[in-house]
Design an enzyme around this catalytic site. Structure first.
Site, PDB file in Angstrom:
ATOM      1  N   PRO A 139       0.824  -1.221   0.000  1.00  0.00           N
ATOM      2  CA  PRO A 139       0.000   0.000   0.000  1.00  0.00           C
ATOM      3  C   PRO A 139       0.847   1.255   0.000  1.00  0.00           C
ATOM      4  O   PRO A 139       1.754   1.413   0.825  1.00  0.00           O
ATOM      5  CB  PRO A 139      -0.807  -0.147   1.297  1.00  0.00           C
ATOM      6  CG  PRO A 139      -0.944  -1.617   1.461  1.00  0.00           C
ATOM      7  CD  PRO A 139       0.366  -2.204   0.985  1.00  0.00           C
ATOM      8  N   CYS A 140       0.565   2.143  -0.968  1.00  0.00           N
ATOM      9  CA  CYS A 140       1.471   3.264  -1.205  1.00  0.00           C
ATOM     10  C   CYS A 140       1.167   4.492  -0.355  1.00  0.00           C
ATOM     11  O   CYS A 140       1.968   5.422  -0.312  1.00  0.00           O
ATOM     12  CB  CYS A 140       1.446   3.650  -2.684  1.00  0.00           C
ATOM     13  SG  CYS A 140      -0.179   4.149  -3.290  1.00  0.00           S
ATOM     14  N   GLN A 141       0.013   4.518   0.328  1.00  0.00           N
ATOM     15  CA  GLN A 141      -0.332   5.718   1.091  1.00  0.00           C
ATOM     16  C   GLN A 141       0.756   6.119   2.093  1.00  0.00           C
ATOM     17  O   GLN A 141       1.022   7.314   2.258  1.00  0.00           O
ATOM     18  CB  GLN A 141      -1.671   5.533   1.815  1.00  0.00           C
ATOM     19  CG  GLN A 141      -2.880   5.561   0.895  1.00  0.00           C
ATOM     20  CD  GLN A 141      -3.195   4.186   0.326  1.00  0.00           C
ATOM     21  OE1 GLN A 141      -2.391   3.260   0.453  1.00  0.00           O
ATOM     22  NE2 GLN A 141      -4.340   4.054  -0.298  1.00  0.00           N
TER      23      GLN A 141
ATOM     24  N   PHE B 162       3.816   6.115   1.757  1.00  0.00           N
ATOM     25  CA  PHE B 162       4.954   6.715   1.076  1.00  0.00           C
ATOM     26  C   PHE B 162       4.548   7.872   0.165  1.00  0.00           C
ATOM     27  O   PHE B 162       5.350   8.373  -0.614  1.00  0.00           O
ATOM     28  CB  PHE B 162       5.679   5.645   0.249  1.00  0.00           C
ATOM     29  CG  PHE B 162       5.953   4.397   1.029  1.00  0.00           C
ATOM     30  CD1 PHE B 162       6.825   4.411   2.105  1.00  0.00           C
ATOM     31  CD2 PHE B 162       5.320   3.208   0.708  1.00  0.00           C
ATOM     32  CE1 PHE B 162       7.076   3.261   2.835  1.00  0.00           C
ATOM     33  CE2 PHE B 162       5.559   2.049   1.437  1.00  0.00           C
ATOM     34  CZ  PHE B 162       6.438   2.078   2.502  1.00  0.00           C
TER      35      PHE B 162
END
Length: 359
Positions: A91-93, A95
Site C-alpha cells: 500500500p502506497c499511502q 509513502f
C-alpha cells in the site's frame, strides 16, 4: 533429419506462475495474465476485493494478513518446475506526498514492504516485481526501500528499478510509478518505452466515444458509466469552467475562501476540466469527485464517471468489479479503481519478464 533439428531448436515457453501480494481487485495480476503468465493466488486484507480479483483473474483470493503468511504456504501454491514470480505493490499511502507532511505516522504501515522482503528471503522466487510510488525512493523513515533492495541483493538477486512515466507505455494518465524487477537468473529490466509525446494516448482516445451524461445521471446500458450529482453551486462552478480551465477562471463570487488565500494558488488544478488532447491526471481514490483535482469532464458539466476512470486506468470494459453491477457503490468502485495498478502497466511488466526469460 532437418525436420527433427527444427523441432529441437524451437523454444518451449516456460510455465510462469505468479503470486500477487497486496493484490486488491487485480490490476497487476490482470496485466500479467494478459501476457500468458498464470496467476495462482492473490493476497489482500480488503475482503471486498475477492469477487473482482477471482472473477477476472481466475485465481484464488486469500484474505490474510501478510505478516502471517508463510513461505511454505506460498511455495505450495506454485506448480513443480514453474518459473516462480512473487509480485506486489505494498500500500502506497504511507509513502505518498501526504506522508511527508503527516507527523503522526503509523509505524505498522511501513513494515509491509519489510514483510514483502521477508517472504522473498524465505520463498526464494525466481523473479520479483514490486510497484510503488516514486516518493518511496526519498522516504527516510528506516530507509524502507533501500532495505528492500539490500535484502534482494543479499539473496543474490540482480535488481533494477526505474520511475516510469505512464504515458510512455500507452497509459493515458500522467501517473508516475516506481517499478522494480529482480531475478536470480541474470539482469532483468523493464522494456523500453513504447510511446513518445507525439503519440501519447489521450483522454479523447479513451473516453471520447462514451454516451453523454448529466451530473447525477447513469447510462441505462452501463452501470459503471454514472456520474456523481452536483450541488446547484458546484453545477454553476463547472459551467463557469472553460475547456482545460479550473477554479482560477471563475468569477470571484463562485470561488471558495481557500482559493482567495495566497496558498490557494498552489491548487490550480482543483475543480479543473481534463484536456481532450492530453493524458489525464493520475486517477486517485477520489477521482470521481469534482473538487478533488482536475477530474472534470472535458466538455460535459460533471466529474468523470466510474467507467471513464476505469478506462483511464486501462481496465477493459468487460472487467467486472461487482457480482451484481446493477447495484454499484460509487465510493467503493472509486477506491478500487484509484488504488489499482493499471493493468496496462502489469502488461508491460509481463512483457519484460517474458523477454528476459526468452533471452
Amino acid at each position: 533429419m532437418a525436420r527433427n533439428h527444427k523441432k529441437s531448436a524451437e523454444k518451449k515457453t516456460p510455465l510462469i506462475e505468479v503470486v500477487d501480494l497486496f493484490c486488491g481487485i487485480g490490476g497487476l495480476s490482470y496485466g500479467l495474465k494478459s501476457q500468458g503468465l498464470k496467476i495462482k493466488a492473490g493476497y489482500d486484507l480488503d475482503y471486498t476485493c475477492e469477487y473482482a480479483y477471482h472473477h477476472n483473474n481466475d485465481a484464488e483470493f486469500r484474505y490474510e494478513d501478510i505478516r502471517k503468511v508463510t513461505a511454505e504456504e506460498i511455495n505450495n501454491t506454485y506448480s513443480k518446475g514453474a518459473i516462480r514470480v512473487l509480485a506486489g505493490c505494498a500500500p502506497c499511502q504511507p509513502f505518498s506526498s501526504y506522508a511527508f507532511k503527516n507527523k503522526n505516522k503509523d509505524p505498522n504501515k511501513y513494515s509491509l514492504l519489510d514483510e514483502f522482503g521477508r517472504l522473498v528471503e524465505e520463498v526464494q522466487p525466481d523473479i520479483v516485481t514490486m510497484e510503488n510510488v516514486p516518493q518511496i525512493l526519498k522516504f527516510k523513515l528506516e530507509h524502507v526501500f533501500q532495505r528492500f533492495v539490500e535484502t534482494l541483493e543479499h539473496n543474490e538477486y540482480n535488481v533494477s528499478y526505474k520511475v516510469v512515466f505512464c504515458p510512455d507505455y500507452g497509459i493515458p494518465q500522467t501517473r508516475k510509478r516506481l517499478v522494480l524487477l529482480a531475478s536470480k537468473k541474470g539482469k532483468i529490466e523493464l522494456i523500453p518505452p513504447t510511446h513518445t509525446a507525439e503519440d501519447y494516448v489521450t483522454v479523447k482516445d479513451v473516453i471520447g466515444g462514451l454516451p453523454a451524461l448529466e451530473a447525477g445521471e447513469r447510462d441505462p446500458n452501463d452501470a459503471l458509466h454514472k456520474a456523481r450529482a452536483l450541488t446547484p453551486l458546484n453545477l454553476q462552478r463547472i459551467k463557469a469552467t472553460p475547456a482545460n480551465g479550473s477554479w482560477t477562471d471563475w468569477p470571484k463570487e463562485l470561488q471558495l475562501k481557500c482559493h482567495k488565500r495566497k496558498s490557494g494558488k498552489t491548487f490550480g488544478s482543483v475543480y479543473g476540466r481534463m484536456d481532450w488532447n492530453k493524458p489525464a491526471p493520475t486517477m486517485t481514490t477520489q477521482c470521481t469527485g469534482l473538487g478533488n483535482g482536475r477530474f472534470g469532464h472535458p466538455e460535459q458539466d460533471r466529474a468523470i464517471s466510474l467507467r471513464e476512470a476505469a478506462l483511464i486506468q486501462t481496465f477493459p470494459k468487460n472487467y467486472q468489479f461487482f457480482i451484481d453491477e446493477r447495484s454499484v457503490s460509487t465510493t467503493l468502485a472509486s477506491r478500487y479503481i484509484g488504488n489499482a495498478v493499471p493493468p496496462k502497466l502489469g502488461e508491460v511488466i509481463g512483457m519484460s519478464i517474458k523477454k528476459f526469460l526468452n533471452q
